[in-house]
Write an enzyme that holds these catalytic residues in place. Sequence first.
Site, short mmCIF file in Angstrom:
data_model
loop_
_atom_site.label_atom_id
_atom_site.label_comp_id
_atom_site.label_asym_id
_atom_site.label_seq_id
_atom_site.Cartn_x
_atom_site.Cartn_y
_atom_site.Cartn_z
CG ASP A 147 -2.05 -0.99 1.13
OD1 ASP A 147 -2.11 -1.72 0.12
OD2 ASP A 147 -2.86 -1.06 2.07
NE ARG A 285 -19.38 -8.52 -18.33
CZ ARG A 285 -20.53 -8.12 -18.91
NH1 ARG A 285 -21.13 -7.02 -18.49
NH2 ARG A 285 -21.05 -8.84 -19.88
CD GLN A 293 -3.89 -5.18 -6.12
OE1 GLN A 293 -3.75 -3.97 -6.19
NE2 GLN A 293 -4.93 -5.74 -5.52
O1 F6P Z 1 -1.89 -3.90 3.89
C1 F6P Z 1 -1.92 -4.36 2.61
C2 F6P Z 1 -3.24 -4.92 2.25
O2 F6P Z 1 -2.92 -5.44 1.03
C3 F6P Z 1 -4.44 -3.96 2.19
O3 F6P Z 1 -4.50 -3.16 1.06
C4 F6P Z 1 -5.60 -4.92 2.28
O4 F6P Z 1 -6.77 -4.29 2.74
C5 F6P Z 1 -5.09 -5.91 3.24
O5 F6P Z 1 -3.69 -5.97 3.07
C6 F6P Z 1 -5.74 -7.26 3.12
O6 F6P Z 1 -5.10 -8.14 3.99
P1 F6P Z 1 -5.54 -9.65 4.31
O7 F6P Z 1 -6.66 -10.03 3.42
O8 F6P Z 1 -4.32 -10.46 4.08
O9 F6P Z 1 -5.90 -9.63 5.74
#
Ligand code: F6P
Length: 367
Positions: A147, A285, A293
């Site tokens: 992020d 869509r 990612q």
């Molecule tokens: O902190 C990175 C991140 O990719 C956020 O953008 C996302 O909300 C979160 O992790 C999701 O994390 P997880 O599904 O692994 O708990």
Amino acid sequence: MPESSKSSSEIRRIGILTGGGDAPGLNAVIRAVVKAATNAGREAIGLEDSFDGLIELDRWRKLTPRDVTGILRIGGTILGTVNRGNPFHAPIATSGGTMGYATRCIEVFHQLELDGLVVIGGDGTLAIAHEFHKLGLPLVGVPKTIDNDIVETTNTFGFDTAVSFATDAIDRLHTTAQSHHRVMVVEVMGRYAGWIALYAGVAGGADAILIPEIPFDVQKVAQHIRAREAYGARFSIVVVAEGATPLGAGVTLQKAANGGYVERLGGIGAQVTADLERLTGKEARTVVLGHLQRGGSPTSFDRMLATRFGARAVELLLDAQFGTMVAFHPPEIVAVPLEKVVGRTRNVPVDFDVVRAARAMGITLGD
Ligand code: F6P
């Protein structure tokens, strides 16, 4: 003598752990720490599953350069990680009853005869590291997250890889959007900050970019799509960060916070898609890039950053600069106090030049 006053020659055994959501480059940092420590005549110890590796006595292993050979280019973390918020206040069960999580971690840190610790993680993990530092653990933090929302560093490792992947996805969606004269809405990660959406949106030539820092009016996005239609561009690409919010509304949740886990975001892409279909009369869509990612091989930029971060973290430990975080202040890797980092989020400044460049390209931010 409190741990924090150890001198360089007393740092002989260095622990390493990875915490929070994974990001490409974690293994590259682990490799760098192990090599730098070993080549400086120190021992490296890998702890499994974040601070949980300091709860039990059998969740660690010695890491030698042989153990980290070949992991530079591999996503994920060989040490495992957990992403469930701050465990600090949760008591844990031991053979002798219950015990505070922190007390137990510190006890095991000493039982393993560790002299220093490298904590690789995002905002949550670094906040926990800061608490441990205040309790005397000699440690250094390394900022990780796709992020890119950690303050005091221009980049976290993982971000560049996530942006490359999202840009590639947008490229692929362009051709299908164009063929079918559709609106394609791409939801990317970014809970509190829109760095991935902004960078991938600009790099991928999106038509709309919606980020948490700029609440959007979907009518404005629809207007923009209709204007494109009017001049013959019969498709549009909209990139939306998972934490983006419509004007006057909150974030779109998949699951509320519970039991130490933070709320799970997601769904704004589908919402925007439905609204745009209704408002423009065009077929639309949604594609959610999600955890894709976070996977894959780190880019050369992230490998460089991760390697420099790991090497510098060992230097800082050997220099007794505990309670710090390595940070990228181009072109240097510097040390910043952890206390300046915790509890803050690095948002996209709304007047940032990339935001202005996006607007100059005719991209709408929905405001
Ligand atoms: O902190 C990175 C991140 O990719 C956020 O953008 C996302 O909300 C979160 O992790 C999701 O994390 P997880 O599904 O692994 O708990």
